[in-house]
Structures are given as C-alpha cells and as structure tokens.
Design a protein around this motif. Structure first.
Motif, mmCIF file in Angstrom:
data_model
loop_
_atom_site.group_PDB
_atom_site.id
_atom_site.type_symbol
_atom_site.label_atom_id
_atom_site.label_comp_id
_atom_site.label_asym_id
_atom_site.label_seq_id
_atom_site.Cartn_x
_atom_site.Cartn_y
_atom_site.Cartn_z
ATOM 1 N N GLY A 1 0.836 -1.197 0.000
ATOM 2 C CA GLY A 1 0.000 0.000 0.000
ATOM 3 C C GLY A 1 0.868 1.243 0.000
ATOM 4 N N VAL A 2 0.555 2.163 -0.906
ATOM 5 C CA VAL A 2 1.303 3.417 -1.018
ATOM 6 C C VAL A 2 0.339 4.577 -1.272
ATOM 7 C CG1 VAL A 2 3.461 2.384 -1.853
ATOM 8 C CG2 VAL A 2 1.714 3.023 -3.488
ATOM 9 N N CYS A 3 0.778 5.772 -0.975
ATOM 10 C CA CYS A 3 -0.033 6.947 -1.283
ATOM 11 C C CYS A 3 -0.015 7.165 -2.801
ATOM 12 C CB CYS A 3 0.503 8.175 -0.544
ATOM 13 S SG CYS A 3 2.003 8.881 -1.250
ATOM 14 N N PRO A 4 -0.965 7.938 -3.326
ATOM 15 C CA PRO A 4 -1.005 8.163 -4.783
ATOM 16 C C PRO A 4 0.291 8.748 -5.347
ATOM 17 C CG PRO A 4 -3.045 8.914 -3.781
ATOM 18 C CD PRO A 4 -2.114 8.569 -2.654
ATOM 19 N N ASN A 5 0.927 9.657 -4.619
ATOM 20 C CA ASN A 5 2.180 10.241 -5.116
ATOM 21 C C ASN A 5 3.278 9.190 -5.219
ATOM 22 O OD1 ASN A 5 1.131 12.804 -5.384
ATOM 23 N ND2 ASN A 5 1.850 13.492 -3.393
ATOM 24 N N CYS A 6 3.390 8.354 -4.198
ATOM 25 C CA CYS A 6 4.419 7.302 -4.231
ATOM 26 C C CYS A 6 4.106 6.272 -5.309
ATOM 27 C CB CYS A 6 4.548 6.638 -2.869
ATOM 28 S SG CYS A 6 5.350 7.697 -1.650
ATOM 29 N N HIS A 7 2.827 6.011 -5.556
ATOM 30 C CA HIS A 7 2.456 5.065 -6.603
ATOM 31 C C HIS A 7 2.907 5.578 -7.974
ATOM 32 C CE1 HIS A 7 -0.817 2.206 -8.317
ATOM 33 N NE2 HIS A 7 0.390 1.687 -8.379
ATOM 34 N N ARG A 8 2.681 6.853 -8.241
ATOM 35 C CA ARG A 8 3.139 7.426 -9.511
ATOM 36 C C ARG A 8 4.656 7.404 -9.574
ATOM 37 N NH1 ARG A 8 0.013 6.222 -12.894
ATOM 38 N NH2 ARG A 8 -0.467 4.807 -11.262
ATOM 39 N N ARG A 9 5.320 7.697 -8.447
ATOM 40 C CA ARG A 9 6.783 7.669 -8.403
ATOM 41 C C ARG A 9 7.300 6.280 -8.749
ATOM 42 N NH1 ARG A 9 10.338 8.774 -2.920
ATOM 43 N NH2 ARG A 9 12.387 8.351 -3.839
ATOM 44 N N ALA A 10 6.646 5.238 -8.207
ATOM 45 C CA ALA A 10 7.074 3.867 -8.455
ATOM 46 C C ALA A 10 6.977 3.500 -9.934
ATOM 47 C CB ALA A 10 6.244 2.902 -7.614
ATOM 48 N N HIS A 11 6.066 4.132 -10.654
ATOM 49 C CA HIS A 11 5.893 3.830 -12.072
ATOM 50 C C HIS A 11 6.629 4.795 -12.992
ATOM 51 C CE1 HIS A 11 3.012 0.527 -11.979
ATOM 52 N NE2 HIS A 11 2.482 1.118 -10.924
ATOM 53 N N PHE A 12 6.690 6.076 -12.624
ATOM 54 C CA PHE A 12 7.171 7.085 -13.560
ATOM 55 C C PHE A 12 8.349 7.923 -13.066
ATOM 56 C CE2 PHE A 12 2.576 6.504 -14.363
ATOM 57 C CZ PHE A 12 2.666 5.939 -15.628
ATOM 58 N N GLY A 13 8.757 7.756 -11.815
ATOM 59 C CA GLY A 13 9.828 8.571 -11.270
ATOM 60 C C GLY A 13 11.180 8.273 -11.899
ATOM 61 N N ALA A 14 12.021 9.282 -11.926
ATOM 62 C CA ALA A 14 13.381 9.100 -12.440
ATOM 63 C C ALA A 14 14.126 8.043 -11.623
ATOM 64 C CB ALA A 14 14.133 10.435 -12.409
ATOM 65 N N ASP A 15 13.746 7.909 -10.347
ATOM 66 C CA ASP A 15 14.393 6.940 -9.453
ATOM 67 C C ASP A 15 13.528 5.690 -9.245
ATOM 68 O OD1 ASP A 15 12.347 8.098 -7.943
ATOM 69 O OD2 ASP A 15 13.533 8.113 -6.099
ATOM 70 N N ARG A 16 12.644 5.370 -10.198
ATOM 71 C CA ARG A 16 11.668 4.290 -9.998
ATOM 72 C C ARG A 16 12.313 2.944 -9.697
ATOM 73 N NH1 ARG A 16 11.257 5.814 -15.275
ATOM 74 N NH2 ARG A 16 11.862 4.276 -16.822
ATOM 75 N N GLU A 17 13.448 2.624 -10.299
ATOM 76 C CA GLU A 17 14.088 1.331 -10.023
ATOM 77 C C GLU A 17 14.554 1.262 -8.569
ATOM 78 O OE1 GLU A 17 16.989 0.140 -12.917
ATOM 79 O OE2 GLU A 17 15.700 0.730 -14.582
ATOM 80 N N GLU A 18 15.219 2.306 -8.109
ATOM 81 C CA GLU A 18 15.691 2.334 -6.724
ATOM 82 C C GLU A 18 14.518 2.377 -5.749
ATOM 83 O OE1 GLU A 18 16.690 4.682 -8.998
ATOM 84 O OE2 GLU A 18 18.643 3.848 -9.508
ATOM 85 N N PHE A 19 13.488 3.149 -6.093
ATOM 86 C CA PHE A 19 12.321 3.267 -5.221
ATOM 87 C C PHE A 19 11.590 1.932 -5.111
ATOM 88 C CE2 PHE A 19 7.878 4.738 -4.372
ATOM 89 C CZ PHE A 19 8.116 5.214 -3.100
ATOM 90 N N ASN A 20 11.456 1.213 -6.211
ATOM 91 C CA ASN A 20 10.817 -0.098 -6.165
ATOM 92 C C ASN A 20 11.627 -1.084 -5.326
ATOM 93 O OD1 ASN A 20 8.196 -0.568 -7.682
ATOM 94 N ND2 ASN A 20 9.318 0.740 -9.107
ATOM 95 N N LYS A 21 12.948 -0.995 -5.396
ATOM 96 C CA LYS A 21 13.791 -1.852 -4.546
ATOM 97 C C LYS A 21 13.533 -1.540 -3.068
ATOM 98 C CE LYS A 21 17.416 -2.533 -7.942
ATOM 99 N NZ LYS A 21 18.778 -2.187 -8.371
ATOM 100 N N LEU A 22 13.387 -0.270 -2.744
ATOM 101 C CA LEU A 22 13.081 0.134 -1.374
ATOM 102 C C LEU A 22 11.721 -0.429 -0.946
ATOM 103 C CD1 LEU A 22 13.655 1.919 1.153
ATOM 104 C CD2 LEU A 22 12.420 3.729 -0.040
ATOM 105 N N LEU A 23 10.713 -0.346 -1.820
ATOM 106 C CA LEU A 23 9.397 -0.894 -1.500
ATOM 107 C C LEU A 23 9.451 -2.404 -1.300
ATOM 108 C CD1 LEU A 23 7.138 1.145 -3.963
ATOM 109 C CD2 LEU A 23 7.414 1.493 -1.493
ATOM 110 N N ILE A 24 10.232 -3.099 -2.123
ATOM 111 C CA ILE A 24 10.389 -4.555 -1.969
ATOM 112 C C ILE A 24 11.035 -4.870 -0.633
ATOM 113 C CG2 ILE A 24 11.642 -6.563 -2.845
ATOM 114 C CD1 ILE A 24 11.154 -5.346 -5.696
#
Length: 73
Positions: A34-57
């Motif tokens: 579960g993430v907030c809408p801003n973090c959800h967009r970041r996970a898909h479209f952020g410049a740091d999406r790969e690193e952010f997804n690793k953090l979420l995992i």
C-alpha cells in the motif's frame, strides 16, 4: 492510514504490485504494498523508480513475515 479520508471516512490508499503483472509478477497479496497516490506514480514514472521499487520490496519483506504470523494465530 492513508493520505486522506474519503467521504465515508475510510482512508484512501493505493495498491502497488512490486513485481509488475505485465512482467509476469504474481497477482498475490505478497506482491502488493500500500502506497499513497504520489508514491504510486513515483514507483511507475519517477526518475528513481528502479531504486524506489527496490526500497518498496525491502519494506514489503519486513512486513510480510509479520502478516503471516498474525494470520496463523
């Protein structure tokens, strides 16, 4: 808790598949966080999406064992 309450007073939160379904990830609660809408967009479209997804995992791995223990009691 989520970023805001809906009209019915429940909290709003979005579900993010940490291993994308389109890449063969499972449609399972263990693959969702579960993430907030801003973090959800970041996970898909952020410049740091790969690193952010690793953090979420990593965070999901910390939470998932607790969820399993609670469901077994």
């Amino acid at each position: 808790m989520g970023p805001f309450q809906r009209a019915d007073k429940t909290w709003y939160i979005e579900c993010h598949h940490v291993h994308r379904l389109s890449d063969g990830g499972p449609d399972s609660p263990r693959n969702v966080i579960g993430v907030c809408p801003n973090c959800h967009r970041r996970a898909h479209f952020g410049a740091d999406r790969e690193e952010f997804n690793k953090l979420l995992i990593d965070r999901l791995r910390l939470v998932e064992p607790r969820r399993r223990r609670k469901s077994q009691s």
